[in-house]
Structures are given as C-alpha cells and as structure tokens.
Write an enzyme that holds these catalytic residues in place. Structure first.
Site, PDB file in Angstrom:
ATOM      1  N   TRP A 102      24.719  34.518  48.495  1.00  0.00           N
ATOM      2  CA  TRP A 102      25.882  34.702  47.638  1.00  0.00           C
ATOM      3  C   TRP A 102      27.071  34.517  48.987  1.00  0.00           C
ATOM      4  CZ3 TRP A 102      25.762  33.638  43.373  1.00  0.00           C
ATOM      5  CH2 TRP A 102      25.031  33.286  42.282  1.00  0.00           C
ATOM      6  N   ASP A 172      33.379  40.367  48.528  1.00  0.00           N
ATOM      7  CA  ASP A 172      33.159  40.470  47.408  1.00  0.00           C
ATOM      8  C   ASP A 172      32.161  41.319  46.705  1.00  0.00           C
ATOM      9  OD1 ASP A 172      31.565  39.520  44.820  1.00  0.00           O
ATOM     10  OD2 ASP A 172      30.289  37.890  45.657  1.00  0.00           O
ATOM     11  N   LYS A 196      27.296  43.996  36.183  1.00  0.00           N
ATOM     12  CA  LYS A 196      26.712  45.222  37.220  1.00  0.00           C
ATOM     13  C   LYS A 196      26.881  46.240  36.504  1.00  0.00           C
ATOM     14  CE  LYS A 196      26.080  40.881  40.108  1.00  0.00           C
ATOM     15  NZ  LYS A 196      24.958  39.989  39.206  1.00  0.00           N
TER      16      LYS A 196
HETATM   17  N1  PMP Z   1      28.114  37.308  43.771  1.00  0.00           N
HETATM   18  C1  PMP Z   1      27.824  38.203  44.304  1.00  0.00           C
HETATM   19  C2  PMP Z   1      27.670  39.246  45.293  1.00  0.00           C
HETATM   20  C3  PMP Z   1      26.797  38.109  42.432  1.00  0.00           C
HETATM   21  O1  PMP Z   1      25.515  38.709  42.436  1.00  0.00           O
HETATM   22  C4  PMP Z   1      27.686  36.965  41.798  1.00  0.00           C
HETATM   23  C5  PMP Z   1      26.196  36.894  40.908  1.00  0.00           C
HETATM   24  N2  PMP Z   1      24.899  37.447  40.122  1.00  0.00           N
HETATM   25  C6  PMP Z   1      28.386  36.395  42.229  1.00  0.00           C
HETATM   26  C7  PMP Z   1      28.865  36.755  43.213  1.00  0.00           C
HETATM   27  C8  PMP Z   1      28.310  35.030  40.599  1.00  0.00           C
HETATM   28  O2  PMP Z   1      28.796  35.916  39.642  1.00  0.00           O
HETATM   29  P1  PMP Z   1      29.130  35.533  38.103  1.00  0.00           P
HETATM   30  O3  PMP Z   1      27.824  34.951  37.695  1.00  0.00           O
HETATM   31  O4  PMP Z   1      29.894  36.407  38.040  1.00  0.00           O
HETATM   32  O5  PMP Z   1      30.332  34.321  38.630  1.00  0.00           O
END
Ligand code: PMP
Length: 361
Positions: A102, A172, A196
């Site tokens: 991520w 994030d 989440k």
């Molecule tokens: N950052 C993290 C730490 C995540 O776990 C996720 C999704 N699993 C995202 C970003 C991306 O999020 P989204 O699908 O809401 O764009």
C-alpha cells in the site's frame, strides 16, 4: 440471524447491532416516513446525520478544533493523488516510507505529481519489519512525510508515530484507524477508506490541519481540493449519503463499546491470542517480526503449503470465510478489525488446532 465468521480484509465484518439497527431503520428513518436512501443531502435530517457522525468521530479521536474532518469519495486510492496535489505546494517534493504494497501504491501515485524521496524502506527485509528511522534525512524542499500506518496485505503495523522533524506528517490509516489510540496533534493529515474500521465502502475520511488548506495545485480537480471540500462541508456534490449514515452508526456503536481505549484492549487480546497460537505451533508460521505485527491483519502460512487449498475449503465448511491471503502474495490472512468478535478469533484458533491435528504428519 445465522452469521458466519468473515475474516475479509475489507469490506469486512460489521458490528451486528449496527446491521440490525440499519435494517430496522431502512424503510422509515425515525418515523419520518422515508428512508435515509431517499433523503436529499441538503435537508435538515441528513445534515443532522452527517454532523452527528463528525461530532462522534471528533469525540472518539479527540480531534482538535483546528483540524477539518472531510467525508469524501473515491477510497484511499483517490487520496494517493489528492495528498500530493494538495500538499506538495511550491516545495515540490515529498518523503515516503516504504513498508509494503500500500505504501508503494501511494509512492507510485505521488510520483506523478512531484519528486518523491523514499527515505526509508524495509524492502530488503521483505517488509517483515518497520525500517529504522533514526537517521531519517528530510531536505528542506520536503513538503510532507507519508507513511502507511498498517500494511493491510503484509500485516505490518507501526507501533509508534514517526518523527517528522517539523514538516507535516501524513498517514494512510485505512486499516487501523480507531483501533488504537492516536494523537491527532502529531499529524498534518490522516486519511482512511471506511470499509475496515469505519463502516461501509464508498466513503473516505480525511482529517486535515487547517493551515495546510488552500495550497492545492491550480490543476487539482475541484472535487479533490480539500479547501473547497471543507468550505462545502464535504457536500460540494452529492455525497455517499447512505455510507455516511452507516459510518455514523458504527461510530455510535464504538462509543457504546467504551470508545478507543476499550476497543484497543480487546484488539490487543484478540491479536495476541492468535499470534501466540501460531508461534506455539510447528504447523503454522507468522512471517512478521513480532515487534511490528499488525493487530488488524494477521498473515500466516502453513509450513507445508500443499495443505493450503484444503485449509481454505475446510475452514469454509466450518463457517470461517475469506482466510485467503491477498491475491498478490498468497498464503493465508485473518483480518480481525474492531467489529470482529472475539468469538470469531476463538473459533479460528479452535479450527487451526483441529486442522493441525488432522493433517500433521
Ligand atoms: N491503503 C490501505 C492501507 C488499504 O488497506 C487499502 C485497501 N485495502 C487502500 C489504501 C485502498 O483503499 P480503497 O480501496 O478504499 O481505495
């Protein structure tokens, strides 16, 4: 209600009382004769729902008054672009800590808008540790320092807040917001997709210090400009009203649980017993350095990986679903966010034990 235990990384298990309340309120909210789904976002009923959610989030995280709270669309992925567009300013450069998939995605997106310094990385350790930040060097053109508080896929979590040496710190927090105490004062900006710990997919929370507003690049799409969104109270266009309402119900539920201190204690207990079991067993392995193991996402493997498919099938038959690791890394993973009942973790441990008993050589 017959419910199975769902270990999905997101969208993920919802608090059951919230599902029940939402289902009761779905056709007729508070005897108003209409559903939240049907309300105009400009009407006083929906505005009250929206404001209550913000007030509860402020209370839970003790967000100081000089921070704005935005409820936006596009998921955390949209924030990967919005953060550099809004914060790079004339400095043109940002520092990122690389701890897994991520943070890597955040880096790749930021590189489209400016210069990115990867100031620390645990790639050489296969992202099993948080890199050493003691010698962190941030040059004076650096507009902000970004890190991913919890790597959802890798199962690697910061147990501390990094020192940003006077520049705005950005995180994030998609997969660990509200799961543990967090001193908002340490941050310039915190963002999190909701699916989440906050509620349903389709809504993203941004908490931003007011002095960082108003510096977006001229080419920033209007909808991604934090100061414009703040001015319009996140209602520049039609917001995801139902997701916002559900997020509010989750926050009320969290307050009823005793707030962050109570949920954090439960999260520690849930994660600890699962890791303890995995560590004690010769049949399962946790790849992450114990100091940095995520309390939210527990990746693990079978020593003999040929049993993996059988494991997933038998787990499903036992009422435990979504234990597959992320498709990019394989293996197994149990996501145990705030709303995951401790009984689910107990059921998983009982299953791990019985599976081991049946398949050990
Ligand atoms: N950052 C993290 C730490 C995540 O776990 C996720 C999704 N699993 C995202 C970003 C991306 O999020 P989204 O699908 O809401 O764009």
């Amino acid at each position: 209600m017959a419910r199975i235990y769902n270990f999905s990384a997101g969208p993920s298990t919802f608090p059951e009382p919230v599902l029940e309340q939402a289902s009761r309120e779905l056709p007729d909210w508070h005897a108003k004769g209409l559903s939240v789904l049907e309300m105009t976002h400009r009407g006083q009923d929906f505005v009250a729902i929206a404001q209550k959610a913000e007030a509860d989030l402020r209370e839970l995280l003790q967000i100081p008054v000089h921070y704005k709270v935005l409820f936006l669309q596009g998921g955390a992925t949209t924030q990967f672009a919005a953060v550099p567009l809004n914060l790079l300013g004339s400095r043109g450069k940002a520092a990122y800590i690389h701890t897994g998939i991520w943070s890597e995605k955040a880096i790749r997106e930021a590189e489209k808008y400016g210069e990115v310094d990867v100031v620390a990385s645990s790639e050489a350790e296969n992202f099993t540790v948080i890199p050493d930040l003691s010698g962190l060097k941030l040059d004076e053109r650096t507009a902000y320092l970004h890190y991913t508080a919890n790597e959802t896929i890798g199962g690697l979590e910061f147990p501390f807040i990094p020192e940003a040496h006077g520049i705005p710190l950005v995180t994030d927090a998609s997969s660990n917001i509200l799961s543990r105490a967090l001193d908002v004062n340490r941050f310039g900006l915190i963002y999190a997709g909701a699916q989440k710990n906050l509620g349903p997919a389709g809504i993203t929370v941004v908490i931003v210090r007011e002095d960082l507003l108003g510096k977006a690049r001229p080419e920033t799409p209007t909808i991604l400009d934090y100061s414009i969104q703040a001015k319009h109270e996140s209602m520049l266009n039609t917001p995801p009203t139902y997701s916002w309402y559900l997020l509010g119900l989750v926050l009320e539920w969290l307050k009823q649980q005793g707030g962050i201190a109570a949920i954090e204690a439960r999260n520690i207990r849930k994660a600890q017993k699962l890791y303890d079991f995995i560590d004690a067993s010769p049949f399962y392995i946790s790849p992450i350095d114990p100091r940095y193991r995520s309390r939210m996402n527990v990746p693990f493997r079978l020593v003999n990986s040929t049993f993996e498919k059988t494991f997933i099938e038998e787990a499903r038959s036992a009422g435990l679903i979504n234990l597959e690791g992320h498709r990019s890394v394989g293996g197994l993973r149990a996501s145990i966010y705030n709303a995951q009942p401790e009984a689910a973790v107990d059921a998983l441990i009982a299953f791990l034990k019985s599976f081991e008993g049946r398949h050990v050589a």
